[in-house]
Design an enzyme around this catalytic site. Structure first.
Site, PDB file in Angstrom:
ATOM      1  N   GLY A 109       4.011 -25.088  37.673  1.00  0.00           N
ATOM      2  CA  GLY A 109       3.337 -25.652  38.841  1.00  0.00           C
ATOM      3  C   GLY A 109       3.811 -27.040  39.183  1.00  0.00           C
ATOM      4  N   CYS A 110       4.734 -27.559  38.385  1.00  0.00           N
ATOM      5  CA  CYS A 110       5.275 -28.886  38.644  1.00  0.00           C
ATOM      6  C   CYS A 110       6.577 -28.702  39.418  1.00  0.00           C
ATOM      7  CB  CYS A 110       5.528 -29.590  37.298  1.00  0.00           C
ATOM      8  SG  CYS A 110       6.357 -31.162  37.412  1.00  0.00           S
TER       9      CYS A 110
END
Lengths: 111, 98, 121
Positions: A109-110
């Site tokens: 998710g980064c």
């Protein structure tokens, strides 16, 4: 595929410099990656890096920054479990930079 | 001959197709089909019955990966990858029920 | 941040045989970073995802089951498992690696109806 040379040994990395093989990680490689990120490793840096390694060992994921901050606060105290402290140590993001130094994949998710 | 099934018996009918078609010999359960060989699942009785008519094998690494290594139905024969190869090599033909 | 929506992930596949379980988990972890109301539903073969004791060394695949235990850190605390699916697979709550709420199929259906977004895996 890229690689880095540390202490006469070659380590494979992805195009952003994250180690491909987690088990190859050692303190010397960590120091090397830190330098490429313009970070001088102090005890405080190591504390976060070691925390991340332990977290990964237990859950097999690199935690999102929000989760990292909260978990550090629980384990090491509120004065360390906040963005100011963690971004002070890792200016380009504790998730991104500390995970890289710890030899972990980029947090899910980064982007 | 050797029949290979790789789908879960609870979401696919490939195990049924295999059991109703095959006339004897070896059946090997791999991937999600290994759940068929675990105690307490809904097709347990069917699989137990099959062990009377066939040599039923299960790929152990797939069973372990799913946390089911400790509930293998008696009479089902666990094999590793080398055993898988032996089964393929010792049978003239092989049908994969994909 | 705009209003909070109710997201439900419906997990119906066994782990490892297909990529669905891992994909779902990754999207859950991403969604959780956006402060939404996330719940996970496990039914049919999806209940196998939560089975304790997964050892994947032999199939040279990453064992992602420990990550379900990290969901709590991500404030994902609504995990629902369908009762009949567990029974059909000889599983009980003690066989699962996280604590869950066990619901009937009818209750699962009602819960699905309450969602703003349903993601199917």
């Amino acid at each position: 595929m890229s690689s880095i040379e540390v202490g006469g040994r070659s380590y494979e990395t992805d195009e952003e410099g994250y180690l491909l093989n987690l088990s190859e990680w050692n303190a010397e490689v960590a120091d090397y990656i830190a330098k490429t990120e313009n970070i001088d490793m102090s005890d405080q840096h190591w504390e976060v890096v070691n925390f991340l390694r332990e977290y990964f060992e237990e859950y097999q994921i690199a935690p999102a920054v929000r989760v990292l901050t909260k978990s550090i606060g629980k384990k090491l105290g509120a004065e360390k479990g906040n963005s100011e402290y963690l971004y002070g140590l890792f200016p380009y993001g504790p998730g991104k930079q500390a995970c890289k130094i710890a030899g972990l994949p980029k947090p899910t998710g980064c982007v | 001959m050797l029949h290979i099934v790789n789908k879960s018996p609870l979401t696919s009918n490939t195990l049924d197709s295999c059991l109703s078609t095959a006339t004897g010999g070896d059946i090997l359960l791999i991937e999600d089909a290994v759940y068929a060989a675990t105690r307490g699942n809904a097709v347990e009785a069917k699989l137990r019955a099959a062990t009377g008519q066939f040599r039923v094998h299960v790929l152990l690494p797939d069973l372990d990966a799913r946390g089911m290594g400790d509930r293998l139905i008696e009479g089902v024969l666990p094999v590793d990858y080398a055993g898988f190869v032996d089964l393929v090599a010792s049978n003239k033909t092989c049908q994969s029920w994909l | 941040m705009s209003e909070i929506k109710k997201f439900m992930f419906v997990n119906r596949k066994a782990p490892y045989g297909t990529i669905y379980a891992l994909e779902s988990l990754e999207v859950v972890l991403i969604t959780a970073a956006f402060d939404q109301d996330v719940s996970l539903m496990f039914l049919d073969d999806g209940v196998y995802q939560l089975k304790k004791g997964q050892q994947t060394k032999g199939i040279e695949t990453k064992n992602f089951s420990p990550a379900y235990r990290a969901l709590e850190d991500y404030d994902v605390e609504k995990l629902y498992v369908e009762k009949e699916s567990m029974q059909a697979r000889g599983l009980t709550e003690e066989d699962l690696l996280v604590s869950v709420t066990v619901l009937s199929r009818a209750e699962m259906g009602a819960l699905m109806d309450e969602q703003d977004v349903v993601l199917s895996y």
